[in-house]
Enzyme design. Structure first.
Site, PDB file in Angstrom:
ATOM      1  N   TYR A  80       0.886  -1.319   0.044  1.00  0.00           N
ATOM      2  CA  TYR A  80       0.026  -0.080  -0.154  1.00  0.00           C
ATOM      3  C   TYR A  80       0.857   1.307  -0.092  1.00  0.00           C
ATOM      4  O   TYR A  80       1.632   1.362   0.864  1.00  0.00           O
ATOM      5  CB  TYR A  80      -0.872   0.123   1.325  1.00  0.00           C
ATOM      6  CG  TYR A  80      -2.364  -0.160   1.035  1.00  0.00           C
ATOM      7  CD1 TYR A  80      -2.899   0.557  -0.019  1.00  0.00           C
ATOM      8  CD2 TYR A  80      -3.053  -1.443   1.574  1.00  0.00           C
ATOM      9  CE1 TYR A  80      -4.144   0.317  -0.342  1.00  0.00           C
ATOM     10  CE2 TYR A  80      -4.397  -1.498   1.352  1.00  0.00           C
ATOM     11  CZ  TYR A  80      -5.035  -0.469   0.193  1.00  0.00           C
ATOM     12  OH  TYR A  80      -6.382  -0.668   0.158  1.00  0.00           O
ATOM     13  N   GLU A  91      -0.583   5.080  -0.426  1.00  0.00           N
ATOM     14  CA  GLU A  91      -1.204   6.110  -0.621  1.00  0.00           C
ATOM     15  C   GLU A  91      -0.669   7.288  -0.614  1.00  0.00           C
ATOM     16  O   GLU A  91       0.497   7.173   0.436  1.00  0.00           O
ATOM     17  CB  GLU A  91      -2.629   5.989   0.261  1.00  0.00           C
ATOM     18  CG  GLU A  91      -3.717   5.014  -0.391  1.00  0.00           C
ATOM     19  CD  GLU A  91      -4.663   4.860   0.615  1.00  0.00           C
ATOM     20  OE1 GLU A  91      -4.952   5.766   1.434  1.00  0.00           O
ATOM     21  OE2 GLU A  91      -5.646   3.982   0.183  1.00  0.00           O
ATOM     22  N   ASP A 145      -6.224  13.542 -25.634  1.00  0.00           N
ATOM     23  CA  ASP A 145      -6.425  12.211 -25.105  1.00  0.00           C
ATOM     24  C   ASP A 145      -5.682  11.434 -26.231  1.00  0.00           C
ATOM     25  O   ASP A 145      -6.213  10.839 -27.393  1.00  0.00           O
ATOM     26  CB  ASP A 145      -7.683  11.866 -25.267  1.00  0.00           C
ATOM     27  CG  ASP A 145      -8.058  10.459 -24.430  1.00  0.00           C
ATOM     28  OD1 ASP A 145      -7.044   9.673 -24.450  1.00  0.00           O
ATOM     29  OD2 ASP A 145      -9.108   9.980 -24.016  1.00  0.00           O
ATOM     30  N   THR A 162      -3.575   6.089 -21.833  1.00  0.00           N
ATOM     31  CA  THR A 162      -3.272   4.881 -21.411  1.00  0.00           C
ATOM     32  C   THR A 162      -2.059   4.362 -21.570  1.00  0.00           C
ATOM     33  O   THR A 162      -1.146   4.826 -22.434  1.00  0.00           O
ATOM     34  CB  THR A 162      -4.206   3.882 -21.977  1.00  0.00           C
ATOM     35  OG1 THR A 162      -4.161   3.776 -23.547  1.00  0.00           O
ATOM     36  CG2 THR A 162      -5.630   3.822 -21.529  1.00  0.00           C
ATOM     37  N   LYS A 203      -1.241   0.637 -25.112  1.00  0.00           N
ATOM     38  CA  LYS A 203      -1.599   0.415 -26.302  1.00  0.00           C
ATOM     39  C   LYS A 203      -0.472   0.511 -27.362  1.00  0.00           C
ATOM     40  O   LYS A 203       0.340  -0.325 -27.039  1.00  0.00           O
ATOM     41  CB  LYS A 203      -2.657   1.616 -26.750  1.00  0.00           C
ATOM     42  CG  LYS A 203      -4.217   1.428 -25.963  1.00  0.00           C
ATOM     43  CD  LYS A 203      -5.182   2.389 -26.349  1.00  0.00           C
ATOM     44  CE  LYS A 203      -6.438   2.068 -25.817  1.00  0.00           C
ATOM     45  NZ  LYS A 203      -6.955   2.905 -24.670  1.00  0.00           N
ATOM     46  N   ARG A 262      -1.411  -2.547 -18.340  1.00  0.00           N
ATOM     47  CA  ARG A 262      -2.678  -1.773 -18.468  1.00  0.00           C
ATOM     48  C   ARG A 262      -2.693  -0.565 -17.432  1.00  0.00           C
ATOM     49  O   ARG A 262      -2.388  -0.877 -16.131  1.00  0.00           O
ATOM     50  CB  ARG A 262      -3.666  -2.777 -18.577  1.00  0.00           C
ATOM     51  CG  ARG A 262      -3.890  -3.936 -19.006  1.00  0.00           C
ATOM     52  CD  ARG A 262      -5.226  -4.698 -18.971  1.00  0.00           C
ATOM     53  NE  ARG A 262      -6.089  -3.915 -20.058  1.00  0.00           N
ATOM     54  CZ  ARG A 262      -6.045  -4.160 -21.235  1.00  0.00           C
ATOM     55  NH1 ARG A 262      -5.113  -4.867 -21.730  1.00  0.00           N
ATOM     56  NH2 ARG A 262      -7.069  -3.279 -21.780  1.00  0.00           N
TER      57      ARG A 262
HETATM   58  N1  DSN Z   1     -11.455   0.479 -25.153  1.00  0.00           N
HETATM   59  C1  DSN Z   1     -10.345   1.256 -25.882  1.00  0.00           C
HETATM   60  C2  DSN Z   1     -10.261   1.052 -27.219  1.00  0.00           C
HETATM   61  O1  DSN Z   1     -10.143  -0.084 -27.924  1.00  0.00           O
HETATM   62  O2  DSN Z   1     -10.102   2.011 -28.214  1.00  0.00           O
HETATM   63  C3  DSN Z   1     -10.691   2.794 -25.676  1.00  0.00           C
HETATM   64  O3  DSN Z   1     -11.066   2.833 -24.200  1.00  0.00           O
END
Ligand code: DSN
Length: 414
Positions: A46, A48, A193, A220, A223, A229
């Site tokens: 933990y 925080e 974004d 994120t 990707k 993730r």
């Molecule tokens: N779920 C993601 C995507 O596949 O584009 C976006 O949040």
């Protein structure tokens, strides 16, 4: 592993990933080092708070690893501040909204059906009940051109506090300078974004919105960035904004950070700082363009007329009479995973739309170049045109398995 049942599922998923081709544009394969960090003993801890300011003892190594992740993230995106704690993309976006706005304030974002994301204000989300979202769209869905004139007009009238660029299904490079100019004119904070293209930006294969005056980049990490993730919030240089964001993430929105994931983010950012990652990022785009060309040659309508990034959107319903859902299912049968997708102003419903969305981050990680990508596109079209022909589908499946075998998922990229 002692739990044989879960082990069976993990092995099954391993085999599925090894034998099939992953074309979902938001997915990728991480290195063994990222997996090791993600599965490390940091999962027990933990933490925080933030490095040097925690609410629990025993933080010698958590502090060091979080500082390292922050330092690498800032270097990667050429900015001063990073918050590496968001558990995923949506929490990163939502915490940022709360950092910058009061309930009832207005955000301008891209319409979902034109490529935006649910968290940019779709009415099904809870945040759409808290903030007031207004939308912009493409002016021409066959070129992908955004209607910047209308955007300016609406922004002047509605006075958004935040203007969001970015998308989850759009294939052209945005005109960041125009976004910044509009935001400046109406006194809004401008945010990108970049969840889908963060790896392309980090690998310098795509423009960096910070070079065009953007205040914040949200992303994120799993990707094109090829990490675990998770989410990441980057602030160009405004310390006041960065402090508000830190407070909004913790204690505003989240509790304990996932320190194992933060360790894995640090590893992935380190990998993305290597010269090899630049080559990877550029190849992702070359590969997506090679696939798009095959679709165009076969007279299949592409949204935005092609691609400048990792992603391709094809209107398979109007071109081939196959719905998005049918296409997803039949391609699954031959070992190709992608997703059905709404196209701009789609006359069909989200659960069976007109389009498919596919991309090249994962197959590029496997080492595919333009030639193999063009071959995969040809096999996709052959399958779609013969969706009820068992023999053809079996032959395609065999070829996909051979390709997957020839290009195994690597364990290391540097
Ligand atoms: N779920 C993601 C995507 O596949 O584009 C976006 O949040």
């Amino acid at each position: 592993m002692r739990d044989k049942l879960v082990e069976k599922f993990i092995k099954g998923e391993e085999k599925r990933q090894a034998e099939g081709l992953e074309l979902i544009p938001s997915e990728n394969y991480v290195s063994q080092d990222v997996l090791t960090a993600n599965g490390s003993v940091f999962t027990n801890k933990y933490s925080e708070g933030y490095p040097g300011r925690r609410y629990y003892g025993g933080q010698d190594f958590t502090d060091q690893v979080e500082r390292l992740a922050i330092e690498r993230a800032c270097k990667l995106f050429n900015c001063k501040f990073a918050n590496v704690q968001p558990h995923a993309g949506a929490p990163a976006n939502i915490a940022t909204y709360f950092a910058l706005m009061e309930p009832g304030d207005t955000i301008m974002g891209m319409d979902l059906s034109h490529g935006g994301h649910l968290t940019h204000g779709h009415p099904v989300t809870y945040i759409s009940k808290i903030f007031r979202f207004i939308r912009y769209k493409m002016k021409n869905v066959d070129t992908g051109e955004i209607d910047y004139d209308e955007m300016l007009e609406v922004a002047k009238r509605e006075k958004p506090k935040v203007i969001m660029a970015g998308f989850s299904a759009y294939t052209r490079e945005l005109d960041y300078a125009k976004f910044s100019a509009i935001a400046k004119e109406v006194g809004a904070i401008v945010i990108m974004d970049a969840a889908h293209i963060a790896g392309l930006i980090a690998g310098k294969a795509a423009k960096n919105p910070f070079d065009y005056g953007f205040d914040i980049i949200l992303t994120t990490t799993h990707k094109t960035l090829r990490g675990p993730r998770g989410g990441l919030i980057l602030t160009r240089d405004n310390e006041e904004i960065a402090k508000k964001i830190d407070k909004a993430v913790f204690p505003g929105f989240q509790g304990g950070p996932l320190m194992n994931t933060i360790a894995a983010k640090a590893v992935a950012f380190g990998e993305a700082l290597t010269p090899a990652f630049k080559i990877y990022a550029a190849q992702i785009i070359k590969n997506a363009r090679a696939m798009a060309e095959v679709f165009k040659r076969n007279e299949i309508r592409l949204l935005c007329g092609g691609t400048d990034n990792h992603c391709v959107l094809a209107d398979v319903y109007s071109s081939l009479g196959v719905t998005g859902k049918e296409a997803q299912t039949v391609l699954d049968e031959v070992g190709i995973t992608l997703n059905m997708n709404m196209i701009a102003d789609d006359p069909r419903k989200p659960m069976d739309p007109s389009g498919i969305r596919f991309g090249t981050p994962a197959i590029t990680t496997r080492g595919f170049k333009e030639k193999e990508c063009a071959r995969v596109a040809e096999l996709m079209i052959l399958t779609l045109k013969n969706k009820d022909n068992k023999k053809i589908k079996e032959a395609v499946h065999k070829k996909i398995k051979q390709l997957a075998k020839k290009f195994p998922i690597p364990k290391s990229f540097v």
